[in-house]
Design a protein around this motif. Structure first.
Motif, PDB file in Angstrom:
ATOM      1  N   UNK A 129       5.934 -39.650  -2.407  1.00  0.00           N
ATOM      2  CA  UNK A 129       4.781 -40.133  -3.191  1.00  0.00           C
ATOM      3  C   UNK A 129       3.760 -39.011  -3.388  1.00  0.00           C
ATOM      4  N   UNK A 130       3.409 -38.282  -2.306  1.00  0.00           N
ATOM      5  CA  UNK A 130       2.476 -37.155  -2.485  1.00  0.00           C
ATOM      6  C   UNK A 130       3.079 -36.117  -3.408  1.00  0.00           C
ATOM      7  N   UNK A 131       4.380 -35.906  -3.318  1.00  0.00           N
ATOM      8  CA  UNK A 131       5.017 -34.894  -4.172  1.00  0.00           C
ATOM      9  C   UNK A 131       4.825 -35.253  -5.640  1.00  0.00           C
ATOM     10  N   UNK A 132       5.060 -36.487  -5.991  1.00  0.00           N
ATOM     11  CA  UNK A 132       4.920 -36.879  -7.400  1.00  0.00           C
ATOM     12  C   UNK A 132       3.463 -36.771  -7.849  1.00  0.00           C
ATOM     13  N   UNK A 133       2.512 -37.117  -6.965  1.00  0.00           N
ATOM     14  CA  UNK A 133       1.092 -36.974  -7.292  1.00  0.00           C
ATOM     15  C   UNK A 133       0.726 -35.494  -7.495  1.00  0.00           C
ATOM     16  N   UNK A 134       1.219 -34.651  -6.591  1.00  0.00           N
ATOM     17  CA  UNK A 134       0.895 -33.219  -6.664  1.00  0.00           C
ATOM     18  C   UNK A 134       1.562 -32.556  -7.868  1.00  0.00           C
ATOM     19  N   UNK A 135       2.775 -32.951  -8.191  1.00  0.00           N
ATOM     20  CA  UNK A 135       3.464 -32.376  -9.362  1.00  0.00           C
ATOM     21  C   UNK A 135       2.680 -32.723 -10.631  1.00  0.00           C
ATOM     22  N   UNK A 136       2.209 -33.961 -10.726  1.00  0.00           N
ATOM     23  CA  UNK A 136       1.434 -34.381 -11.914  1.00  0.00           C
ATOM     24  C   UNK A 136       0.116 -33.621 -11.997  1.00  0.00           C
ATOM     25  N   UNK A 137      -0.463 -33.329 -10.823  1.00  0.00           N
ATOM     26  CA  UNK A 137      -1.739 -32.619 -10.764  1.00  0.00           C
ATOM     27  C   UNK A 137      -1.586 -31.140 -11.163  1.00  0.00           C
ATOM     28  N   UNK A 138      -0.568 -30.488 -10.649  1.00  0.00           N
ATOM     29  CA  UNK A 138      -0.403 -29.035 -10.849  1.00  0.00           C
ATOM     30  C   UNK A 138       0.391 -28.693 -12.099  1.00  0.00           C
ATOM     31  N   UNK A 139       1.230 -29.620 -12.522  1.00  0.00           N
ATOM     32  CA  UNK A 139       2.037 -29.386 -13.729  1.00  0.00           C
ATOM     33  C   UNK A 139       1.844 -30.536 -14.712  1.00  0.00           C
ATOM     34  N   UNK A 140       0.622 -30.640 -15.283  1.00  0.00           N
ATOM     35  CA  UNK A 140       0.354 -31.771 -16.178  1.00  0.00           C
ATOM     36  C   UNK A 140       1.296 -31.804 -17.392  1.00  0.00           C
ATOM     37  N   UNK A 141       1.862 -30.653 -17.762  1.00  0.00           N
ATOM     38  CA  UNK A 141       2.810 -30.656 -18.883  1.00  0.00           C
ATOM     39  C   UNK A 141       4.210 -31.058 -18.428  1.00  0.00           C
ATOM     40  N   UNK A 142       4.370 -31.264 -17.129  1.00  0.00           N
ATOM     41  CA  UNK A 142       5.649 -31.744 -16.605  1.00  0.00           C
ATOM     42  C   UNK A 142       6.559 -30.617 -16.138  1.00  0.00           C
ATOM     43  N   UNK A 143       7.486 -30.955 -15.271  1.00  0.00           N
ATOM     44  CA  UNK A 143       8.477 -30.003 -14.772  1.00  0.00           C
ATOM     45  C   UNK A 143       9.757 -30.205 -15.575  1.00  0.00           C
ATOM     46  N   UNK A 144      10.622 -29.190 -15.529  1.00  0.00           N
ATOM     47  CA  UNK A 144      11.889 -29.297 -16.260  1.00  0.00           C
ATOM     48  C   UNK A 144      12.816 -30.298 -15.577  1.00  0.00           C
ATOM     49  N   UNK A 145      13.635 -30.915 -16.366  1.00  0.00           N
ATOM     50  CA  UNK A 145      14.669 -31.768 -15.827  1.00  0.00           C
ATOM     51  C   UNK A 145      15.973 -31.220 -16.396  1.00  0.00           C
ATOM     52  N   UNK A 146      16.786 -30.644 -15.528  1.00  0.00           N
ATOM     53  CA  UNK A 146      18.019 -30.043 -16.051  1.00  0.00           C
ATOM     54  C   UNK A 146      19.175 -30.256 -15.097  1.00  0.00           C
ATOM     55  N   UNK A 147      20.375 -30.297 -15.637  1.00  0.00           N
ATOM     56  CA  UNK A 147      21.563 -30.511 -14.826  1.00  0.00           C
ATOM     57  C   UNK A 147      22.186 -29.164 -14.500  1.00  0.00           C
ATOM     58  N   UNK A 148      22.365 -28.946 -13.216  1.00  0.00           N
ATOM     59  CA  UNK A 148      22.875 -27.662 -12.762  1.00  0.00           C
ATOM     60  C   UNK A 148      24.379 -27.789 -12.509  1.00  0.00           C
ATOM     61  N   UNK A 149      25.188 -26.966 -13.151  1.00  0.00           N
ATOM     62  CA  UNK A 149      26.643 -27.040 -12.960  1.00  0.00           C
ATOM     63  C   UNK A 149      27.029 -26.708 -11.518  1.00  0.00           C
ATOM     64  N   UNK A 150      26.240 -25.830 -10.919  1.00  0.00           N
ATOM     65  CA  UNK A 150      26.373 -25.386  -9.544  1.00  0.00           C
ATOM     66  C   UNK A 150      26.315 -26.537  -8.516  1.00  0.00           C
ATOM     67  N   UNK A 151      25.726 -27.683  -8.918  1.00  0.00           N
ATOM     68  CA  UNK A 151      25.569 -28.808  -7.991  1.00  0.00           C
ATOM     69  C   UNK A 151      26.873 -29.218  -7.310  1.00  0.00           C
ATOM     70  N   UNK A 152      27.994 -29.055  -7.976  1.00  0.00           N
ATOM     71  CA  UNK A 152      29.260 -29.490  -7.372  1.00  0.00           C
ATOM     72  C   UNK A 152      29.679 -28.576  -6.217  1.00  0.00           C
ATOM     73  N   UNK A 153      28.985 -27.438  -6.041  1.00  0.00           N
ATOM     74  CA  UNK A 153      29.262 -26.580  -4.884  1.00  0.00           C
ATOM     75  C   UNK A 153      28.284 -26.849  -3.739  1.00  0.00           C
ATOM     76  N   UNK A 154      27.245 -27.635  -4.015  1.00  0.00           N
ATOM     77  CA  UNK A 154      26.213 -27.908  -3.014  1.00  0.00           C
ATOM     78  C   UNK A 154      26.359 -29.328  -2.455  1.00  0.00           C
ATOM     79  N   UNK A 155      26.704 -30.257  -3.340  1.00  0.00           N
ATOM     80  CA  UNK A 155      26.769 -31.664  -2.954  1.00  0.00           C
ATOM     81  C   UNK A 155      28.197 -32.169  -3.002  1.00  0.00           C
ATOM     82  N   UNK A 156      28.566 -33.025  -2.030  1.00  0.00           N
ATOM     83  CA  UNK A 156      29.917 -33.586  -2.029  1.00  0.00           C
ATOM     84  C   UNK A 156      29.964 -34.861  -2.849  1.00  0.00           C
TER      85      UNK A 156
END
Ligand code: GDP
Ligand code: MG
Length: 159
Positions: free
Chosen positions: A132-159
């Motif tokens: 909850x604090x993270x979402x509040x702080x992200x909105x405060x520091x990045x009012x234009x929003x953060x990127x949302x992207x799919x990383x192909x590399x994820x299949x090497x990090x997550x099972x």
């Protein structure tokens, strides 16, 4: 041909990590980014900025009644900070483990604070303490929003 199921990303979340003015001044921005990248977390926003007193008072609003609050705001306004959004599984809790205890004298070696600083009033970095604090702080520091992207590399990090 081998095929893998898509990684399970259901527990992904975001956190706000910030290199404080002492960390920027000391050239530790790259070191801190390196640790989050090497761990396998995903960068979704990054900016060097000079925070206003007003922004810092909002960021640390829960600490407004603490005796060290004016000193904290002065410290945090003393130079530019580098704000970042990192995404991944349990990144809020794990991010705080990677930073180490608030008081660097109590931070374990191997953590960022444990390895690189001594005093609580010069403790290099910030990490959100809950989703909850993270979402509040992200909105405060990045009012234009953060990127949302799919990383192909994820299949090497997550099972
Ligand atoms: P954090 O979540 O680990 O950063 O710790 P807190 O949210 O409790 O405090 C925010 C920041 O205020 C800390 O990272 C320190 O930079 C600063 N701070 C906390 N406690 C003290 C203190 O007792 N004295 C001073 N000078 N600064 C403090
Ligand atoms: Mg905190």
């Amino acid at each position: 041909q081998l095929s893998f199921p898509p990684p399970n990303m259901s527990q992904t979340e975001r956190t706000y990590i910030m290199v404080k003015p002492d960390g920027v001044e000391r050239g530790l921005v790259g070191e801190i980014i390196k640790r989050f990248e090497a761990k396998g977390y995903q960068l979704c926003a990054l900016e060097l900025m000079q925070p206003s007193k007003d922004l810092l008072e909002q960021h640390y609003r829960d600490l407004a009644s603490k005796p060290f609050f004016p000193k904290l705001v002065a410290y945090m306004s003393s130079g530019p900070v580098v704000g970042m959004v990192w995404q991944g599984k349990e990144v809020v809790k794990t991010g705080r483990k990677m930073l180490g205890a608030t008081n660097p004298l109590e931070s374990a070696p191997g953590t960022i604070r444990g390895d690189f600083c001594v005093d609580v009033g010069q403790n290099l970095c910030h990490g959100s303490d809950s989703v909850e604090s993270a979402e509040r702080e992200i909105a405060l520091w990045f009012p234009r929003g953060a990127a949302s992207w799919t990383r192909r590399f994820d299949s090497f990090i997550y099972e």
